[in-house]
Design a protein around this motif. Structure first.
Motif, PDB file in Angstrom:
ATOM      1  N   ARG A   1       0.921  -1.136  -0.333  1.00 40.33           N
ATOM      2  CA  ARG A   1       0.020  -0.084  -0.042  1.00 40.33           C
ATOM      3  C   ARG A   1       0.754   1.241  -0.051  1.00 40.33           C
ATOM      4  O   ARG A   1       0.496   2.328  -0.933  1.00 40.33           O
TER       5      ARG A   1
ATOM      6  N   LYS B   1      -5.219   2.444  -6.738  1.00 36.35           N
ATOM      7  CA  LYS B   1      -4.699   1.640  -5.693  1.00 36.35           C
ATOM      8  C   LYS B   1      -5.388   0.111  -5.925  1.00 36.35           C
ATOM      9  O   LYS B   1      -6.333   0.083  -5.397  1.00 36.35           O
TER      10      LYS B   1
ATOM     11  N   ASP C   1       1.007   4.250  -2.628  1.00 35.15           N
ATOM     12  CA  ASP C   1       0.789   5.552  -2.377  1.00 35.15           C
ATOM     13  C   ASP C   1       1.820   6.376  -2.963  1.00 35.15           C
ATOM     14  O   ASP C   1       1.734   7.563  -3.429  1.00 35.15           O
TER      15      ASP C   1
ATOM     16  N   ILE D   1      -4.375  -2.400  -4.292  1.00 30.49           N
ATOM     17  CA  ILE D   1      -4.452  -3.125  -2.951  1.00 30.49           C
ATOM     18  C   ILE D   1      -5.626  -2.906  -2.646  1.00 30.49           C
ATOM     19  O   ILE D   1      -6.331  -3.693  -1.714  1.00 30.49           O
ATOM     20  N   LEU D   2      -6.303  -1.719  -2.702  1.00 27.86           N
ATOM     21  CA  LEU D   2      -7.764  -1.310  -1.876  1.00 27.86           C
ATOM     22  C   LEU D   2      -8.764  -2.325  -2.564  1.00 27.86           C
ATOM     23  O   LEU D   2      -9.939  -2.467  -1.979  1.00 27.86           O
TER      24      LEU D   2
END
Length: 75
Positions: A55, A70, A59, A72-73
């Motif tokens: 993450r 993102k 970022d 990962i989200l």
């Protein structure tokens, strides 16, 4: 998390598991498969650390406009 611990997780789990893919080309499916594989051998705290490292990496790249989303989200 100590720098050496993070570096070890990156070298031993993230790079081999994600196949050195560029973050821009990383998909949610790639991350899901990798996490499922890691969940077989890693503790929940290790999985949390791996997600945190990934993450933060995403970022940082988003701040430089090198990654647009993102992934990962989505996992």
């Amino acid at each position: 998390m100590a720098l050496l611990e993070s570096q070890a997780l990156i070298e031993r789990r993230i790079i081999p598991g994600l196949g050195r893919r560029r973050l821009r080309g990383l998909t949610a499916d790639d991350v899901d498969v990798w996490l499922a594989h890691e969940a077989k051998t890693a503790s929940s705290s290790t999985l949390s650390k791996l997600m945190s490292i990934l993450r933060r990496s995403i970022d940082r790249q988003m701040a430089r406009d090198r990654v647009k989303r993102k992934v990962i989200l989505l996992c």
